[in-house]
Write a protein that holds these residues in place. Structure first.
Motif, PDB file in Angstrom:
ATOM      1  N   GLY A 251     -17.536  14.283 -18.490  1.00 18.22           N
ATOM      2  CA  GLY A 251     -17.207  15.527 -17.809  1.00 18.22           C
ATOM      3  C   GLY A 251     -15.890  16.129 -18.249  1.00 18.22           C
ATOM      4  N   ALA A 252     -15.187  15.486 -19.175  1.00 17.06           N
ATOM      5  CA  ALA A 252     -13.923  16.021 -19.679  1.00 17.06           C
ATOM      6  C   ALA A 252     -14.179  17.189 -20.629  1.00 17.06           C
ATOM      7  CB  ALA A 252     -13.139  14.920 -20.392  1.00 17.06           C
ATOM      8  N   ARG A 253     -13.165  18.021 -20.841  1.00 15.16           N
ATOM      9  CA  ARG A 253     -13.253  19.077 -21.836  1.00 15.16           C
ATOM     10  C   ARG A 253     -13.263  18.421 -23.222  1.00 15.16           C
ATOM     11  NH1 ARG A 253      -8.826  21.258 -20.779  1.00 15.16           N
ATOM     12  NH2 ARG A 253      -9.522  22.890 -19.348  1.00 15.16           N
TER      13      ARG A 253
ATOM     14  N   SER B 108      -4.746  20.265 -21.943  1.00 14.20           N
ATOM     15  CA  SER B 108      -4.178  19.990 -20.618  1.00 14.20           C
ATOM     16  C   SER B 108      -2.670  19.801 -20.778  1.00 14.20           C
ATOM     17  CB  SER B 108      -4.811  18.716 -20.036  1.00 14.20           C
ATOM     18  OG  SER B 108      -6.230  18.820 -20.025  1.00 14.20           O
TER      19      SER B 108
ATOM     20  N   THR C 278      -8.694  16.412 -21.466  1.00  9.22           N
ATOM     21  CA  THR C 278      -9.254  16.913 -22.720  1.00  9.22           C
ATOM     22  C   THR C 278      -9.387  15.760 -23.705  1.00  9.22           C
ATOM     23  OG1 THR C 278      -8.248  19.091 -22.398  1.00  9.22           O
ATOM     24  CG2 THR C 278      -8.959  18.536 -24.633  1.00  9.22           C
TER      25      THR C 278
ATOM     26  N   ASN D 203     -11.769  12.870 -16.352  1.00  4.38           N
ATOM     27  CA  ASN D 203     -12.629  13.810 -15.636  1.00  4.38           C
ATOM     28  C   ASN D 203     -12.406  15.218 -16.174  1.00  4.38           C
ATOM     29  OD1 ASN D 203     -10.241  14.858 -14.379  1.00  4.38           O
ATOM     30  ND2 ASN D 203     -10.351  13.210 -12.860  1.00  4.38           N
ATOM     31  N   GLY D 204     -12.823  16.218 -15.438  1.00  3.48           N
ATOM     32  CA  GLY D 204     -12.739  17.588 -15.906  1.00  3.48           C
ATOM     33  C   GLY D 204     -11.345  18.127 -16.078  1.00  3.48           C
ATOM     34  N   ASN D 205     -10.345  17.406 -15.606  1.00  2.00           N
ATOM     35  CA  ASN D 205      -8.957  17.826 -15.801  1.00  2.00           C
ATOM     36  C   ASN D 205      -8.367  17.343 -17.118  1.00  2.00           C
ATOM     37  OD1 ASN D 205      -8.776  19.088 -13.230  1.00  2.00           O
ATOM     38  ND2 ASN D 205      -8.533  17.060 -12.285  1.00  2.00           N
TER      39      ASN D 205
ATOM     40  N   ASP E 236     -20.044  24.413 -25.144  1.00  2.00           N
ATOM     41  CA  ASP E 236     -18.929  23.989 -24.309  1.00  2.00           C
ATOM     42  C   ASP E 236     -17.884  23.200 -25.099  1.00  2.00           C
ATOM     43  OD1 ASP E 236     -19.927  25.151 -21.988  1.00  2.00           O
ATOM     44  OD2 ASP E 236     -21.124  23.374 -21.497  1.00  2.00           O
TER      45      ASP E 236
ATOM     46  N   ARG F  17     -19.391  13.190 -23.807  1.00  2.00           N
ATOM     47  CA  ARG F  17     -19.973  14.313 -23.063  1.00  2.00           C
ATOM     48  C   ARG F  17     -20.246  13.898 -21.612  1.00  2.00           C
ATOM     49  NH1 ARG F  17     -20.722  18.559 -21.220  1.00  2.00           N
ATOM     50  NH2 ARG F  17     -22.082  20.267 -21.839  1.00  2.00           N
TER      51      ARG F  17
END
Length: 296
Positions: free
Chosen positions: A82-84, A294, A66, A62-64, A104, A79
């Motif tokens: 939602g991950a970096r 991260s 990389t 998830n977004g936390n 992004d 993409r």
């Protein structure tokens, strides 16, 4: 967590470069694992980097988290997680353009042509993290067979065959799906290396051959011109001219030219030692790259 996502574990330079980069990041204290199909590990080069299932990672990140990747085909599915995203730019094929234009996505480049390409396409400045070849390839004094030439038939086999037919006084040794140690051993024994992969993006085999003390004769490439300098570190010739160039280089009266190309080739390859990339990456981390990842 940080994951370097790879499409497979086959004998491709991009796979090895990905594992090497993950290892260097790990050496700097970053928690990072390599995500491969079904969590398989390659057997053709050594690595102690943690390996996890690509399928499981894509399903749970998830977004936390990389995700580092290098294959543009992976971009849509990564993409959507939602991950970096961090794009490790190894090549300059236009297929990467949509990735480069996503503001992004953090852009890392391995070599100067890739950095120029990123800037030309997007106007963005990338973070240069370098590229390297394994220490096992550097010449260690192994006796050379001066009349033996190595080549890799997977790309440009027809060029190699035409050269072999016209330059018959040399012996030719194909390097096929070989592990890294065996490939290095072959290169260290050979006097020449034929690089026959046209339009190569970077071309690790030719650089590895230079490190191993081979006289490199190459067709024109793209990124490899960063280290393949005609008449200085190697000889560059169109496929149709490759036999003529090799014949001239392997003549008895060209011993001095061969020695010069070999010495300068080894010196050039020395710029691509893992230690040099490690220093470049450390500088990049201190300059702010560490904030991309991260840390828990």
């Amino acid at each position: 967590m940080n994951y370097y996502v790879l499409p497979g574990i086959g004998v491709y330079g991009g796979i090895k470069v990905g594992f090497q980069f993950a290892r260097l990041l790990g050496e700097m204290g970053l928690p990072v694992a390599v995500a491969t199909p079904r969590g398989m590990a390659p057997r053709w080069f050594g690595s102690n980097q943690p390996v996890v299932s690509r399928e499981e990672i894509i399903a749970k990140v998830n977004g936390n988290d990389t995700l580092i990747f290098s294959l543009p085909h992976d971009y849509p599915v990564l993409r959507a997680t939602g991950a970096r995203l961090v794009f490790h730019c190894q090549g300059t094929d236009p297929l990467i353009d949509p990735v480069l234009r996503d503001k992004d996505v953090i852009l890392l480049t391995c070599w100067s042509q890739a950095a120029r390409y990123v800037n030309a396409v997007t106007g963005r400045e990338s973070i240069e993290v370098g590229i390297s070849i394994s220490d096992v390839f550097f010449y260690d004094g192994t006796p050379k067979e001066e009349r033996q030439a190595a080549y890799m038939p997977r790309r440009g086999e027809a060029i190699a065959e035409a050269t072999m037919e016209r330059v018959a006084h040399l012996r030719y040794l194909p390097i096929r799906e070989s592990d890294e140690a065996s490939c290095a051993a072959i290169l260290k024994r050979c006097g020449y290396f034929l690089a026959t992969a046209e339009a190569e993006w970077f071309g690790l085999p030719a650089l590895e051959a230079m490190a191993a003390g081979c006289v490199v004769v190459s067709v024109p490439v793209l990124g490899g011109m960063e280290y393949l300098m005609d008449g200085d570190t190697a000889r560059i010739a169109a496929p149709v001219e490759l036999p003529t160039v090799l014949a001239g280089l392997s003549a008895d009266d060209a011993r001095g030219i061969r020695a010069m190309l070999r010495d300068k080739g080894v010196a050039m390859a020395g710029r691509y030692r893992i230690a040099a990339q490690r220093a470049k990456l450390r500088d990049a981390m201190q300059a702010g790259l560490r904030n991309v990842f991260s840390w828990n």
